[in-house]
Scaffold this motif. Structure first.
Motif, PDB file in Angstrom:
ATOM      1  N   GLN A   1      34.681 -29.748   1.784  1.00 45.78           N
ATOM      2  CA  GLN A   1      35.215 -30.614   2.607  1.00 45.78           C
ATOM      3  C   GLN A   1      35.077 -32.099   2.620  1.00 45.78           C
ATOM      4  OE1 GLN A   1      34.004 -29.645   6.797  1.00 45.78           O
ATOM      5  NE2 GLN A   1      36.609 -29.455   7.326  1.00 45.78           N
ATOM      6  N   ILE A   2      36.357 -32.721   2.854  1.00 43.68           N
ATOM      7  CA  ILE A   2      36.035 -34.190   2.588  1.00 43.68           C
ATOM      8  C   ILE A   2      35.353 -34.614   4.284  1.00 43.68           C
ATOM      9  CG2 ILE A   2      37.057 -36.613   3.373  1.00 43.68           C
ATOM     10  CD1 ILE A   2      38.479 -35.569   1.092  1.00 43.68           C
ATOM     11  N   THR A   3      33.686 -34.895   4.272  1.00 38.97           N
ATOM     12  CA  THR A   3      33.924 -35.801   5.874  1.00 38.97           C
ATOM     13  C   THR A   3      33.584 -37.382   5.991  1.00 38.97           C
ATOM     14  OG1 THR A   3      31.537 -36.142   5.234  1.00 38.97           O
ATOM     15  CG2 THR A   3      32.003 -33.659   5.090  1.00 38.97           C
ATOM     16  N   ALA A   4      34.069 -37.878   5.128  1.00 38.40           N
ATOM     17  CA  ALA A   4      34.708 -39.600   5.601  1.00 38.40           C
ATOM     18  C   ALA A   4      33.962 -40.403   3.909  1.00 38.40           C
ATOM     19  CB  ALA A   4      32.754 -39.909   6.325  1.00 38.40           C
ATOM     20  N   ALA A   5      35.370 -41.613   4.681  1.00 39.51           N
ATOM     21  CA  ALA A   5      35.292 -42.184   3.118  1.00 39.51           C
ATOM     22  C   ALA A   5      34.220 -43.420   2.522  1.00 39.51           C
ATOM     23  CB  ALA A   5      36.292 -43.231   3.050  1.00 39.51           C
ATOM     24  N   LEU A   6      34.117 -43.282   1.906  1.00 40.48           N
ATOM     25  CA  LEU A   6      32.633 -44.116   1.331  1.00 40.48           C
ATOM     26  C   LEU A   6      33.231 -45.556   0.707  1.00 40.48           C
ATOM     27  CD1 LEU A   6      30.467 -41.720   0.377  1.00 40.48           C
ATOM     28  CD2 LEU A   6      30.216 -42.491   2.210  1.00 40.48           C
ATOM     29  N   GLY A   7      34.107 -45.136   0.095  1.00 42.29           N
ATOM     30  CA  GLY A   7      34.058 -46.889  -0.785  1.00 42.29           C
ATOM     31  C   GLY A   7      35.994 -46.468  -1.883  1.00 42.29           C
ATOM     32  N   GLY A   8      36.067 -46.967  -2.882  1.00 44.36           N
ATOM     33  CA  GLY A   8      36.432 -47.225  -3.247  1.00 44.36           C
ATOM     34  C   GLY A   8      36.603 -48.345  -4.865  1.00 44.36           C
ATOM     35  N   ASN A   9      37.007 -48.026  -5.473  1.00 41.18           N
ATOM     36  CA  ASN A   9      37.425 -49.124  -6.928  1.00 41.18           C
ATOM     37  C   ASN A   9      39.459 -48.962  -7.023  1.00 41.18           C
ATOM     38  OD1 ASN A   9      37.099 -47.734  -8.648  1.00 41.18           O
ATOM     39  ND2 ASN A   9      34.827 -47.181  -8.702  1.00 41.18           N
TER      40      ASN A   9
ATOM     41  N   VAL B   1      39.249 -47.557  -9.948  1.00 32.96           N
ATOM     42  CA  VAL B   1      39.717 -46.292 -10.479  1.00 32.96           C
ATOM     43  C   VAL B   1      40.089 -45.232  -9.090  1.00 32.96           C
ATOM     44  CG1 VAL B   1      38.432 -44.548 -11.371  1.00 32.96           C
ATOM     45  CG2 VAL B   1      37.791 -47.150 -12.255  1.00 32.96           C
ATOM     46  N   GLY B   2      39.267 -44.993  -8.496  1.00 34.76           N
ATOM     47  CA  GLY B   2      39.868 -43.949  -7.274  1.00 34.76           C
ATOM     48  C   GLY B   2      39.658 -44.641  -5.828  1.00 34.76           C
ATOM     49  N   ILE B   3      39.156 -43.229  -4.746  1.00 37.91           N
ATOM     50  CA  ILE B   3      38.253 -43.424  -4.363  1.00 37.91           C
ATOM     51  C   ILE B   3      37.191 -42.562  -3.703  1.00 37.91           C
ATOM     52  CG2 ILE B   3      38.546 -43.346  -1.531  1.00 37.91           C
ATOM     53  CD1 ILE B   3      41.910 -44.128  -1.737  1.00 37.91           C
ATOM     54  N   THR B   4      36.141 -42.313  -3.387  1.00 38.18           N
ATOM     55  CA  THR B   4      35.016 -42.427  -3.359  1.00 38.18           C
ATOM     56  C   THR B   4      34.640 -41.636  -1.952  1.00 38.18           C
ATOM     57  OG1 THR B   4      33.889 -43.272  -4.891  1.00 38.18           O
ATOM     58  CG2 THR B   4      32.407 -42.182  -3.360  1.00 38.18           C
ATOM     59  N   TYR B   5      34.485 -40.214  -1.159  1.00 41.39           N
ATOM     60  CA  TYR B   5      34.409 -39.999  -0.268  1.00 41.39           C
ATOM     61  C   TYR B   5      33.353 -38.667  -0.328  1.00 41.39           C
ATOM     62  CZ  TYR B   5      39.482 -39.437  -0.206  1.00 41.39           C
ATOM     63  OH  TYR B   5      40.755 -40.111   0.151  1.00 41.39           O
ATOM     64  N   ALA B   6      32.425 -38.683   0.838  1.00 43.59           N
ATOM     65  CA  ALA B   6      31.246 -38.194   1.201  1.00 43.59           C
ATOM     66  C   ALA B   6      32.053 -36.376   1.939  1.00 43.59           C
ATOM     67  CB  ALA B   6      30.164 -38.031   2.492  1.00 43.59           C
ATOM     68  N   GLY B   7      31.255 -34.931   1.120  1.00 43.42           N
ATOM     69  CA  GLY B   7      32.133 -33.922   1.589  1.00 43.42           C
ATOM     70  C   GLY B   7      30.572 -33.062   1.654  1.00 43.42           C
ATOM     71  N   THR B   8      31.112 -31.689   2.059  1.00 51.24           N
ATOM     72  CA  THR B   8      30.041 -30.503   1.325  1.00 51.24           C
ATOM     73  C   THR B   8      30.709 -29.377   1.395  1.00 51.24           C
ATOM     74  OG1 THR B   8      30.970 -29.906   4.461  1.00 51.24           O
ATOM     75  CG2 THR B   8      29.123 -31.408   4.321  1.00 51.24           C
ATOM     76  N   ALA B   9      29.662 -28.644   0.521  1.00 53.35           N
ATOM     77  CA  ALA B   9      30.310 -27.649   0.139  1.00 53.35           C
ATOM     78  C   ALA B   9      30.861 -26.588   1.445  1.00 53.35           C
ATOM     79  CB  ALA B   9      29.208 -26.940  -0.632  1.00 53.35           C
ATOM     80  N   VAL B  10      32.013 -25.651   1.138  1.00 49.10           N
ATOM     81  CA  VAL B  10      32.534 -25.402   2.610  1.00 49.10           C
ATOM     82  C   VAL B  10      31.010 -23.786   2.482  1.00 49.10           C
ATOM     83  CG1 VAL B  10      34.452 -24.035   3.362  1.00 49.10           C
ATOM     84  CG2 VAL B  10      34.931 -25.707   1.886  1.00 49.10           C
ATOM     85  N   GLN B  11      31.104 -23.271   1.903  1.00 48.92           N
ATOM     86  CA  GLN B  11      30.724 -22.152   1.865  1.00 48.92           C
ATOM     87  C   GLN B  11      28.958 -22.380   2.028  1.00 48.92           C
ATOM     88  OE1 GLN B  11      31.072 -19.519  -1.558  1.00 48.92           O
ATOM     89  NE2 GLN B  11      32.865 -18.804  -0.507  1.00 48.92           N
ATOM     90  N   THR B  12      28.607 -23.265   1.788  1.00 48.05           N
ATOM     91  CA  THR B  12      26.808 -23.633   1.182  1.00 48.05           C
ATOM     92  C   THR B  12      26.503 -24.993   2.449  1.00 48.05           C
ATOM     93  OG1 THR B  12      26.859 -25.326  -0.442  1.00 48.05           O
ATOM     94  CG2 THR B  12      26.639 -23.007  -0.633  1.00 48.05           C
ATOM     95  N   ALA B  13      27.884 -26.013   2.437  1.00 47.81           N
ATOM     96  CA  ALA B  13      27.352 -26.932   3.520  1.00 47.81           C
ATOM     97  C   ALA B  13      26.020 -27.616   2.797  1.00 47.81           C
ATOM     98  CB  ALA B  13      26.355 -26.979   5.155  1.00 47.81           C
TER      99      ALA B  13
END
Length: 221
Positions: free
Chosen positions: A17-25, A27-39
Motif C-alpha cells: 500500500q502506498i503511504t506517500a510520494a517521496l520524489g521523482g526523476n 525514470v519514474g516516481i518513488t513512494y513510501a509504502g507498507t506491506a499489507v500483511q506484515t506492515a
C-alpha cells in the motif's frame, strides 16, 4: 506532460500500500509504502519515464511512446539483477510487479540521512578514514554487479544514505535514454549527460503537496 501521482492508499499487486510520494526523476516516481500483511515499510518505485507516457484517471499508463516498452524492459533487466543478487551496500529489491501498464520495484526502506544532507550539515567535512571503511562494501557490490551487466546510472550524494544501522547504502537506480535525475547531472558520465526539463520537479511537487506527507521519510530518488 501532466504528472499525476498515485494516491495514498492505492495497493500495488494486492500486496503493498502506498503511504506517500517521496520524489521523482526522469525514470519514474518513488513512494513510501507498507506491506499489507506484515506492515513492513518498503519503497515502491514506479517506472514512469519523463516525456514517454501519461497517466489515466484510473492510474494506468496511457499514450506511451514507442521507446517506453524498450526502456521498461531495460529497467526490468536491471531490477532482476538486483533481485537475484542482494548485497551489503546496494538497497535490496524484494519484488517486481507489473500493473497499470508499467512495472513497480518493491525495495528496501532505508532509515537514515543522505550523504548530501550530511555534508551540508557538517560544512562538507567528513573523516577520510571513516568514508574509506564505509565505501568498501559499496565498491565490492559494484564490482560484482558490473560483471553481471548491471548499470546503476544514477549515482550522486543524495542517493548515498547513511543508515541508522551505521552502513552506507546506495539507493535508486536506472536511467532512460541517458537521462539521470537533476541532482545527479554533475556526477553523470559525459556520454550520459543531457539537459533536463526542470518543470518535472515543479509538477511533481505541486501534485505531492496535495497529499499528506509522513513526519519522517528516507531520502530516495
Amino acid at each position: 506532460m501532466s504528472i499525476r501521482l498515485l494516491n495514498s492508499g492505492v495497493i500495488i499487486g494486492g500486496k503493498y500500500q502506498i503511504t506517500a510520494a517521496l520524489g521523482g526523476n526522469p525514470v519514474g516516481i518513488t513512494y513510501a509504502g507498507t506491506a499489507v500483511q506484515t506492515a513492513q515499510k518498503v519503497i515502491i518505485r514506479e517506472f514512469m519515464p519523463q516525456d514517454c507516457c501519461e497517466r489515466a484517471a484510473d492510474g494506468s499508463i496511457i499514450n506511451a511512446a514507442d521507446v517506453f516498452e524498450q526502456e521498461k524492459q531495460k529497467y526490468i533487466a536491471g531490477a532482476k539483477i538486483l533481485l537475484a543478487n542482494p548485497g551489503q551496500a546496494v538497497t535490496q529489491v524484494y519484488e517486481l510487479l507489473e500493473e497499470n501498464g508499467t512495472v513497480y520495484t518493491i525495495m528496501e526502506y532505508v532509515e537514515g540521512i543522505s550523504l548530501d544532507a550530511y555534508l551540508t550539515q557538517n560544512k562538507n567535512r567528513f573523516p577520510v578514514g571513516r568514508i574509506q571503511v564505509l565505501i568498501q562494501p559499496l565498491l565490492a557490490d559494484f564490482a560484482r554487479l558490473q560483471e553481471m551487466g548491471f548499470i546503476h546510472g544514477n549515482i550522486s550524494p543524495d542517493n548515498l544514505i547513511f543508515s541508522n544501522a551505521g552502513s552506507l547504502k546506495l539507493t535508486g537506480f536506472g536511467y532512460v535514454q541517458g537521462k539521470v535525475s537533476l541532482k545527479s547531472d554533475a556526477y553523470a558520465a559525459a556520454e550520459m549527460f543531457q539537459t533536463q526539463q526542470h518543470h518535472w520537479w515543479a509538477l511533481l511537487e505541486r501534485e505531492r503537496d496535495k497529499q499528506p506527507m509522513p513526519k519522517a521519510k528516507p531520502l530516495h530518488s
